[in-house]
Structure formats: C-alpha cells, structure tokens
Design a protein around this motif. Structure first.
Motif, short mmCIF file in Angstrom:
data_model
loop_
_atom_site.label_atom_id
_atom_site.label_comp_id
_atom_site.label_asym_id
_atom_site.label_seq_id
_atom_site.Cartn_x
_atom_site.Cartn_y
_atom_site.Cartn_z
N TYR A 80 0.73 4.81 -16.48
CA TYR A 80 -0.40 5.70 -16.77
C TYR A 80 -1.63 4.86 -17.07
O TYR A 80 -1.70 4.15 -18.08
N ALA A 81 -2.58 4.89 -16.19
CA ALA A 81 -3.83 4.14 -16.34
C ALA A 81 -4.93 4.93 -15.64
O ALA A 81 -5.32 4.61 -14.51
N PRO A 82 -5.44 5.97 -16.27
CA PRO A 82 -6.42 6.84 -15.60
C PRO A 82 -7.72 6.14 -15.23
O PRO A 82 -8.44 6.60 -14.34
N ASP A 83 -8.03 5.02 -15.88
CA ASP A 83 -9.27 4.30 -15.57
C ASP A 83 -9.12 3.37 -14.37
O ASP A 83 -10.11 2.85 -13.86
N ASN A 84 -7.90 3.15 -13.91
CA ASN A 84 -7.66 2.25 -12.78
C ASN A 84 -8.12 2.92 -11.49
O ASN A 84 -7.82 4.09 -11.25
N PRO A 85 -8.86 2.21 -10.64
CA PRO A 85 -9.30 2.81 -9.37
C PRO A 85 -8.15 3.19 -8.43
O PRO A 85 -8.35 3.98 -7.52
N LEU A 86 -6.97 2.65 -8.64
CA LEU A 86 -5.82 2.97 -7.81
C LEU A 86 -5.03 4.16 -8.34
O LEU A 86 -4.02 4.55 -7.74
N ALA A 87 -5.46 4.75 -9.46
CA ALA A 87 -4.73 5.86 -10.06
C ALA A 87 -4.82 7.11 -9.19
O ALA A 87 -5.83 7.37 -8.52
N GLU A 89 -4.39 11.47 -8.84
CA GLU A 89 -5.11 12.54 -9.54
C GLU A 89 -4.58 12.81 -10.94
O GLU A 89 -5.28 13.34 -11.79
N LYS A 90 -3.32 12.41 -11.21
CA LYS A 90 -2.73 12.59 -12.54
C LYS A 90 -2.96 11.37 -13.45
O LYS A 90 -2.56 11.38 -14.60
N GLY A 91 -3.55 10.33 -12.92
CA GLY A 91 -3.84 9.15 -13.71
C GLY A 91 -2.77 8.06 -13.66
O GLY A 91 -2.83 7.11 -14.42
N TYR A 92 -1.81 8.18 -12.75
CA TYR A 92 -0.73 7.20 -12.66
C TYR A 92 -0.97 6.21 -11.51
O TYR A 92 -1.45 6.61 -10.44
N VAL A 93 -0.62 4.98 -11.76
CA VAL A 93 -0.71 3.92 -10.76
C VAL A 93 0.72 3.50 -10.41
O VAL A 93 1.54 3.30 -11.30
N GLN A 94 0.99 3.40 -9.11
CA GLN A 94 2.30 2.93 -8.67
C GLN A 94 2.36 1.41 -8.81
O GLN A 94 1.50 0.71 -8.27
N MET A 95 3.36 0.94 -9.53
CA MET A 95 3.54 -0.51 -9.75
C MET A 95 4.82 -0.95 -9.04
O MET A 95 5.67 -0.13 -8.72
N PRO A 96 4.96 -2.25 -8.82
CA PRO A 96 6.18 -2.75 -8.14
C PRO A 96 7.45 -2.36 -8.88
O PRO A 96 7.46 -2.21 -10.10
N ASN A 97 8.52 -2.21 -8.12
CA ASN A 97 9.82 -1.83 -8.70
C ASN A 97 10.61 -3.05 -9.15
O ASN A 97 11.83 -3.08 -9.07
N VAL A 98 9.92 -4.05 -9.63
CA VAL A 98 10.54 -5.30 -10.06
C VAL A 98 10.90 -5.18 -11.54
O VAL A 98 10.05 -4.83 -12.36
N SER A 99 12.16 -5.48 -11.87
CA SER A 99 12.60 -5.52 -13.26
C SER A 99 12.63 -6.98 -13.69
O SER A 99 13.39 -7.78 -13.13
N VAL A 100 11.81 -7.31 -14.66
CA VAL A 100 11.73 -8.71 -15.12
C VAL A 100 13.08 -9.17 -15.67
O VAL A 100 13.50 -10.30 -15.42
N VAL A 101 13.77 -8.30 -16.39
CA VAL A 101 15.06 -8.67 -16.97
C VAL A 101 16.08 -8.98 -15.87
O VAL A 101 16.79 -9.99 -15.92
N GLU A 102 16.13 -8.11 -14.85
CA GLU A 102 17.07 -8.35 -13.76
C GLU A 102 16.72 -9.63 -13.00
O GLU A 102 17.61 -10.39 -12.60
N GLU A 103 15.44 -9.86 -12.80
CA GLU A 103 15.03 -11.07 -12.06
C GLU A 103 15.33 -12.33 -12.86
O GLU A 103 15.73 -13.35 -12.29
N MET A 104 15.17 -12.28 -14.17
CA MET A 104 15.49 -13.46 -14.99
C MET A 104 17.00 -13.73 -14.95
O MET A 104 17.42 -14.88 -14.86
N ALA A 105 17.81 -12.66 -15.03
CA ALA A 105 19.27 -12.84 -14.92
C ALA A 105 19.64 -13.39 -13.55
O ALA A 105 20.52 -14.26 -13.42
N ASN A 106 18.97 -12.89 -12.52
CA ASN A 106 19.20 -13.37 -11.16
C ASN A 106 18.82 -14.85 -11.04
O ASN A 106 19.52 -15.64 -10.40
N MET A 107 17.73 -15.24 -11.68
CA MET A 107 17.28 -16.62 -11.62
C MET A 107 18.27 -17.54 -12.34
O MET A 107 18.59 -18.62 -11.84
N ILE A 108 18.76 -17.12 -13.50
CA ILE A 108 19.73 -17.94 -14.23
C ILE A 108 21.01 -18.09 -13.42
O ILE A 108 21.57 -19.19 -13.30
#
Length: 136
Positions: A80-87, A89-108
């Motif tokens: 939710y970032a209504p001020d973002n130009p990519l938002a 009409e409801k004020g939501y911005v689509q962000m990557p589906n990357v989970s930092v926790v999963e990626e860190m476990a994958n890296m280890i």
C-alpha cells in the motif's frame, strides 16, 4: 568409477550450485524493484537441477546440471503506497514475489553444497597424493 570421476561429479555440482547462487543473488537484488525491464514486477526465479551422466563414466554415478531456470508463479506482493506513481486506483503497488527469508535459506543451502563438493575434491586429491606416496 575411477577416482577421476569424483572430480567430474563434484565439478558439475559446483557449477550447478554456482548458477543457483547467481539466481539467488539476482532475486535478492530485485526484492524491492517495482518494475523490471518488461514493465511488470520482477518475478522470483528458481533453478531446476537434473541428473546427467558424466563423460566417460558408466554406471549409476551421475553428475548434475541446471536444466532450466523457471519463474515463480506465485502472485506479486501488494504494497500500500498511494503516493507511488505505480499505484493502482486502490493505492497498491505490485512488488516482486521474492521472499527474502526463502532466498537467504536458499543461499545458505547452495553455499554449503558448494563447500561440501570442494571438500570432497580436496579429500580425493589427498587420497591420490597419499596413494602415490605409498610407492616411495
């Protein structure tokens, strides 16, 4: 299987784990990228391993290779970032589906697998050197 097959198998595993680490690094680098080069949010990528026969070896021993790199089909995170130009009409911005926790476990996991294969190569080298020293 000869002792040289150990080097081929471990080398193929190290190459595959190296590619896995590169994909994890790419995913982590784009965790906060709202858009990619396609204009859509970045989608997490995962490597798919495949067993592969090693050159000159017969039998059940096989190496590994990356058969493909696939995109994660899970939906994007909604921020939710209504001020973002990519938002939207409801004020939501689509962000990557990357989970930092999963990626860190994958890296280890990938780095430990890489290290294990390096240790296996060093052990095989030590065994070869000691075998050669027996005749002296």
């Amino acid at each position: 299987m000869s002792i040289m097959g150990v080097f081929q198998i471990a080398g193929s595993a190290m190459t595959a784990q190296s590619m896995r680490l590169n994909v994890v690094a790419s995913n982590l680098a784009n965790v906060d990228s709202a858009t990619s080069s396609t204009g859509q949010p970045y989608k997490a990528r995962q490597v798919v391993f495949q067993a592969t026969p090693v050159n000159g070896l017969n039998g059940p021993a096989q190496g590994v290779r990356v058969s493909q790199i696939v995109e994660d089909p899970s939906p994007p995170r909604m921020l939710y970032a209504p001020d973002n130009p990519l938002a939207d009409e409801k004020g939501y911005v689509q962000m990557p589906n990357v989970s930092v926790v999963e990626e860190m476990a994958n890296m280890i996991s990938a780095s430990r697998s890489y290290q294990t294969n390096a240790d296996m190569m060093n052990t095989a080298k030590t065994l070869m050197l000691r075998t050669l020293a027996l005749g002296q």
